[in-house]
Each structure stands twice: as C-alpha cells, then as structure tokens.
Design a protein around this motif. Structure first.
Motif, PDB file in Angstrom:
ATOM      1  N   TYR A   1       0.632  -1.172  -0.129  1.00  0.00           N
ATOM      2  CA  TYR A   1       0.168  -0.229  -0.036  1.00  0.00           C
ATOM      3  C   TYR A   1       0.931   1.040   0.082  1.00  0.00           C
ATOM      4  CZ  TYR A   1      -3.786  -3.596   1.222  1.00  0.00           C
ATOM      5  OH  TYR A   1      -5.174  -3.972   1.967  1.00  0.00           O
ATOM      6  N   GLY A   2      -0.002   2.506  -0.812  1.00  0.00           N
ATOM      7  CA  GLY A   2       1.168   3.611  -0.598  1.00  0.00           C
ATOM      8  C   GLY A   2       0.369   4.920  -0.120  1.00  0.00           C
ATOM      9  N   VAL A   3       1.498   5.964   0.459  1.00  0.00           N
ATOM     10  CA  VAL A   3       0.682   6.717   1.324  1.00  0.00           C
ATOM     11  C   VAL A   3       1.189   8.249   0.673  1.00  0.00           C
ATOM     12  CG1 VAL A   3       0.276   7.330   3.835  1.00  0.00           C
ATOM     13  CG2 VAL A   3       0.967   5.384   3.065  1.00  0.00           C
ATOM     14  N   GLN A   4       0.079   9.236  -0.084  1.00  0.00           N
ATOM     15  CA  GLN A   4       0.866  10.220  -0.205  1.00  0.00           C
ATOM     16  C   GLN A   4      -0.314  11.093   0.569  1.00  0.00           C
ATOM     17  OE1 GLN A   4       0.060  11.100  -5.010  1.00  0.00           O
ATOM     18  NE2 GLN A   4       3.006  11.348  -4.135  1.00  0.00           N
ATOM     19  N   VAL A   5       0.566  12.543   0.728  1.00  0.00           N
ATOM     20  CA  VAL A   5       0.299  13.151   1.741  1.00  0.00           C
ATOM     21  C   VAL A   5      -1.076  14.510   0.689  1.00  0.00           C
ATOM     22  CG1 VAL A   5       1.296  14.001   3.276  1.00  0.00           C
ATOM     23  CG2 VAL A   5       2.160  14.646   1.513  1.00  0.00           C
ATOM     24  N   ALA A   6      -2.212  14.519   1.226  1.00  0.00           N
ATOM     25  CA  ALA A   6      -3.175  15.398   1.021  1.00  0.00           C
ATOM     26  C   ALA A   6      -3.017  16.702   0.391  1.00  0.00           C
ATOM     27  CB  ALA A   6      -4.818  16.025   1.757  1.00  0.00           C
TER      28      ALA A   6
ATOM     29  N   LYS B   1       0.963   1.246 -10.851  1.00  0.00           N
ATOM     30  CA  LYS B   1       0.014   0.741 -11.702  1.00  0.00           C
ATOM     31  C   LYS B   1      -0.096  -1.098 -11.313  1.00  0.00           C
ATOM     32  CE  LYS B   1      -0.989   1.662 -15.935  1.00  0.00           C
ATOM     33  NZ  LYS B   1      -1.216   2.110 -17.381  1.00  0.00           N
ATOM     34  N   GLN B   2       0.933  -1.188 -12.241  1.00  0.00           N
ATOM     35  CA  GLN B   2       0.447  -2.823 -12.446  1.00  0.00           C
ATOM     36  C   GLN B   2       1.255  -3.543 -10.501  1.00  0.00           C
ATOM     37  OE1 GLN B   2       3.435  -4.288 -14.973  1.00  0.00           O
ATOM     38  NE2 GLN B   2       3.374  -6.348 -14.086  1.00  0.00           N
ATOM     39  N   TYR B   3       1.488  -3.158  -9.323  1.00  0.00           N
ATOM     40  CA  TYR B   3       2.108  -3.505  -8.232  1.00  0.00           C
ATOM     41  C   TYR B   3       1.483  -3.100  -7.580  1.00  0.00           C
ATOM     42  CZ  TYR B   3       5.262  -5.325 -11.966  1.00  0.00           C
ATOM     43  OH  TYR B   3       5.743  -6.521 -12.467  1.00  0.00           O
ATOM     44  N   VAL B   4       0.939  -2.092  -7.418  1.00  0.00           N
ATOM     45  CA  VAL B   4       0.810  -1.491  -6.209  1.00  0.00           C
ATOM     46  C   VAL B   4      -0.581  -1.521  -5.492  1.00  0.00           C
ATOM     47  CG1 VAL B   4       0.188   0.590  -4.420  1.00  0.00           C
ATOM     48  CG2 VAL B   4       2.468   0.097  -5.574  1.00  0.00           C
ATOM     49  N   ASP B   5      -1.288  -2.304  -4.535  1.00  0.00           N
ATOM     50  CA  ASP B   5      -2.612  -2.935  -4.495  1.00  0.00           C
ATOM     51  C   ASP B   5      -3.873  -1.896  -4.099  1.00  0.00           C
ATOM     52  OD1 ASP B   5      -2.689  -5.840  -4.222  1.00  0.00           O
ATOM     53  OD2 ASP B   5      -1.001  -5.228  -2.918  1.00  0.00           O
ATOM     54  N   ASP B   6      -3.098  -0.258  -3.714  1.00  0.00           N
ATOM     55  CA  ASP B   6      -3.696   0.421  -3.133  1.00  0.00           C
ATOM     56  C   ASP B   6      -2.886   1.766  -2.637  1.00  0.00           C
ATOM     57  OD1 ASP B   6      -6.227   2.253  -2.541  1.00  0.00           O
ATOM     58  OD2 ASP B   6      -6.111   1.165  -0.641  1.00  0.00           O
ATOM     59  N   ILE B   7      -3.524   2.920  -2.637  1.00  0.00           N
ATOM     60  CA  ILE B   7      -2.464   4.435  -2.627  1.00  0.00           C
ATOM     61  C   ILE B   7      -3.836   4.971  -1.674  1.00  0.00           C
ATOM     62  CG2 ILE B   7      -1.587   6.323  -3.089  1.00  0.00           C
ATOM     63  CD1 ILE B   7      -0.857   4.912  -5.790  1.00  0.00           C
ATOM     64  N   ALA B   8      -3.346   5.496  -0.751  1.00  0.00           N
ATOM     65  CA  ALA B   8      -4.489   6.623   0.125  1.00  0.00           C
ATOM     66  C   ALA B   8      -3.577   7.701   0.867  1.00  0.00           C
ATOM     67  CB  ALA B   8      -5.152   6.312   2.040  1.00  0.00           C
ATOM     68  N   LEU B   9      -4.546   8.913   1.183  1.00  0.00           N
ATOM     69  CA  LEU B   9      -4.282  10.041   1.652  1.00  0.00           C
ATOM     70  C   LEU B   9      -3.899  10.354   3.036  1.00  0.00           C
ATOM     71  CD1 LEU B   9      -5.716  12.489  -1.549  1.00  0.00           C
ATOM     72  CD2 LEU B   9      -3.465  11.474  -1.190  1.00  0.00           C
ATOM     73  N   VAL B  10      -3.008  10.482   3.917  1.00  0.00           N
ATOM     74  CA  VAL B  10      -3.163  11.663   4.960  1.00  0.00           C
ATOM     75  C   VAL B  10      -2.684  12.812   4.634  1.00  0.00           C
ATOM     76  CG1 VAL B  10      -2.122   9.368   5.712  1.00  0.00           C
ATOM     77  CG2 VAL B  10      -0.829  11.165   4.717  1.00  0.00           C
ATOM     78  N   THR B  11      -3.164  13.882   5.878  1.00  0.00           N
ATOM     79  CA  THR B  11      -3.472  15.303   5.771  1.00  0.00           C
ATOM     80  C   THR B  11      -1.789  15.472   7.762  1.00  0.00           C
ATOM     81  OG1 THR B  11      -4.592  15.149   8.685  1.00  0.00           O
ATOM     82  CG2 THR B  11      -5.695  15.670   6.246  1.00  0.00           C
ATOM     83  N   ASP B  12      -1.323  16.532   6.429  1.00  0.00           N
ATOM     84  CA  ASP B  12      -0.087  16.756   7.773  1.00  0.00           C
ATOM     85  C   ASP B  12      -0.869  17.261   9.410  1.00  0.00           C
ATOM     86  OD1 ASP B  12       1.124  17.540   5.504  1.00  0.00           O
ATOM     87  OD2 ASP B  12       1.432  20.391   5.905  1.00  0.00           O
TER      88      ASP B  12
END
Length: 396
Positions: A197-202, A243-254
């Motif tokens: 799973y991947g995580v980016q900031v909002a 796109k091929q290997y990561v199952d999901d991505i979510a966002l977190v806030t500061d």
C-alpha cells in the motif's frame, strides 16, 4: 529492464555503502494490527535514498564517472548521491529547492557535494539540474524515475522479507514513486500474496491522482510538511510500476503526519521526518483495512530540521488534545484567576500560560483570559470546560 536478479545484485553492491536496518516491533501506535517499523531513518545519511543512488552510481561507466554526476533533491536523495559519489571518487553537484531544510543542505555539503539552491520546489530544482547536465555533460542521477535507482530501493523489500516471513502488508510513502516501485516489484516477485500500500499527503497527491485518473498528471503546486514526498509529477517508469504492482494508495493530512511523528517519538523513541512518518500515519488513522494483520510501515527517513520538529511536536500535541487553549470572558476583579486555576487543577490539568486581554466584552469591566494547558486528551479538555461552565465562567 527490471529484474529480481538486479535487486539481489544491488544488495551485494551496496554492502559497503548502506546499513541493513532490522524491522522493529512497535507497541502502542496501532491497536488493531501487529505493526513493525522498517527504520530507514537509521540508515546512513538518515534515509533510504542512499540505496538507489548508491546502486546507480556503482553501475556508471568510466566515461560517466569522469564527467561527474548531478542530481536534484528535496534533501535526502542529495545526501545519498553525495555519499555514493564521494565513496567512488566522483564529483557531484546537487540542485536543491530553496525550501530544503538547512540541516539537509549542510549534510549534503558534508558528504562532499557542491550545492546549488534553486527557488521553488523539487520540480524547479529538477529543471535546473537538467539545464546544467546539458550544459556541462554531467551524468544525471534521477531521484526516482530510473531503473537502477528503483532496483536499489527494492533491496528494502529483501530485508523485510528476510526479517519477517509471514507479513500481510507493507505500507510505503510515495513521492515520485521510486521507493514503492522497488519494494512492490520485488515483493510481488517473491511473495505476491503480500499487499503493498502507498501513502501520499493530501497536499501533494500526484501519484494518487494519476493512478485514480489512469494517466500521469502534474500538480500546479504542492504544500505539505512532508517535504521529502512533495513531488508535483510522478515518473513514467514509477507510474507504470505502481499501476501494475501496488494494491492501493491513500492520502493522509499534515495533521495526521504530525501526530505520527509525535507518536514515534513518544512510543518508539524514534525521530522521523514528515515523509518518513506518512506510512505510520496511514496505519494510525485507519487508511487501509489492517485489522488483525501483520504489517510493516517503512519509516523512510529521519532528516527533519530541529526547528520544524518543534513546530510539528506542538501541532501534534494540539491535535491529540495534549495541549489546549481556552478563552474565557469574565469580570475584571480579584480572585478570578485563582478560581479558574483551582478548577483546572482539581480536574488534573496543568496551566502552562496565562494571558490577560482587554476587548469588546458584554460588561464595561469585562476582560478575556486566555489559558494554555497541558491535558491528557480531548475528553480531559471537555471535562475542564464543563467544570468551568458549571461555576459560571463563560467560555468563548
């Protein structure tokens, strides 16, 4: 070409450059899952970036080495390139965004690189590095969109799978996507049942938006305390791999990141920068379904500026109800502060600041009293507020 053999090769090549960081069991941060931390904040240079840049530079031809290398970075890739280049006796020039923390700028210089500060964010530094590459014929070391860099980052997956043979998921922060690309590729070749799973900031959701919309998109601007993953546009290679290997991505806030930084300090005695705490924030705030799972969160770096750290801690205390402020309207007469202090003390709160303010109150002899307190949590704050109100004090 990506290959698992190259990841294993990178692991051998990097033995003289990197530190193998053992997974650490975490307690008190996540209650619903069995959480382990991959502490790349303890890596040489304080970040995972030395893995990708180290392998990339080790694979350069003699001609490329003679020309010297150039890179752009928010700070961590810069230090990785500087260290790896110096170890191989290669000249390195690094373009950093002018907003990069002073600690990262100075560390990059200490590892032996020449530094040029560029106004703007990472993408502006990237444009300047490309300009200098073309002008001086330097070899460009991309921070994430390079196959050798990606394979170098994939060595983290080998170490995780060697440490823990029954994990269910790995949570990884995403900036340009090099780290998660290397980890996801290696994990899915060796143990495809493990979720990645991947995580980016909002404030910098470039990969999140691109994957959602099925095409690479460039943000107009980024704004986040997680400067290490503040990237406007993902790479072409990393986009395809994610796109091929990561199952999901979510966002977190500061604010969630700030809370994660504070939790790591208090519960784990571990310092993480904003990007490094993003994966932990995702676990803490239930961004993925992890109940009962055995999970590894990659703490990708710990190079946070001291002045930024103090602000983040203050923010984290506020967000968790550990620090709070009340504004009370009252009559300006003796004994008021004594009464308020008694009520707060009886409730178990600790007054840390008192500020008297005149203002437009209902009564001509009225005033405002701002009280700063140390509290346990938001329930504790509400208990104090109710106690003050029950004795006739008006909270604004």
């Amino acid at each position: 070409m990506l290959s698992l053999d190259k990841v294993f090769e990178a692991q051998q090549v990097l033995k003289g450059i990197i530190r193998e960081t053992k997974c650490v069991r975490s307690y008190g941060i996540a209650n619903d899952c069995e959480l382990y931390l991959k502490p790349e904040n303890l890596q040489i240079t304080g970040s995972f970036k030395v893995r990708g840049s180290g392998y990339k530079i080790a694979m350069l031809s003699e001609e490329e080495r003679e020309h010297g290398v150039i890179a752009c970075s928010a700070g961590n890739h810069a230090q990785g390139v500087a260290l790896a280049a110096t170890k191989h006796g290669i000249k390195s020039i690094i373009c950093l965004p002018g907003t990069a923390p002073i600690s990262k700028v100075e560390a990059t210089k200490r590892y032996g690189a020449e530094v040029e500060l560029v106004g703007g964010c990472y993408d502006d530094a990237y444009a300047r590095a490309i300009e200098l590459r073309d002008e001086k014929n330097y070899t460009f070391v991309h921070p994430f969109d390079d196959e050798n860099v990606i394979m170098g980052q994939g060595t983290i997956a080998l170490e995780i799978l060697n440490d823990l043979d029954d994990i269910d998921a790995i949570i990884v922060p995403i900036g340009g996507g090099g780290l998660i690309s290397g980890i996801a590729y290696a994990v899915k070749q060796i143990r495809p049942s493990v979720k990645v799973y991947g995580v980016q900031v909002a404030g910098a959701p470039s990969m999140f938006n691109s994957i959602r919309d099925g095409k690479i998109e460039c943000l107009d601007a980024v704004s986040t305390i997680a400067d290490g993953i503040a990237v406007k546009e993902p790479g072409e290679n990393t986009f395809e791999i994610v796109k091929q290997y990561v199952d999901d991505i979510a966002l977190v806030t500061d604010d969630e990141v700030a809370s994660a930084i504070l939790a790591l300090i208090e519960k784990q005695k571990m310092i993480a920068e904003g990007a490094g705490a993003a994966a932990v924030a995702a676990v803490m705030f239930n961004k993925f379904s992890l109940e009962g799972k055995k999970v590894v969160a990659v703490v990708s770096g710990g190079n946070i500026d001291v002045t930024s750290l103090s602000r983040v801690i203050d923010r984290g205390l506020l967000n968790s109800g550990r620090s709070s402020s009340l504004l009370i309207e009252l009559m300006d007469k003796p004994g008021q502060l004594k009464a308020i202090s008694r009520i707060i003390a009886d409730c178990g709160g600790n007054v840390t600041g008192v500020h008297y303010e005149k203002g437009n109150t209902l009564h001509i002899n009225g005033c405002f009293l701002r009280i700063e307190m140390e509290t346990r949590d938001f329930d504790h704050v509400n208990t104090i507020k109710k106690a003050l109100a029950s004795e006739g004090f008006k909270l604004i």
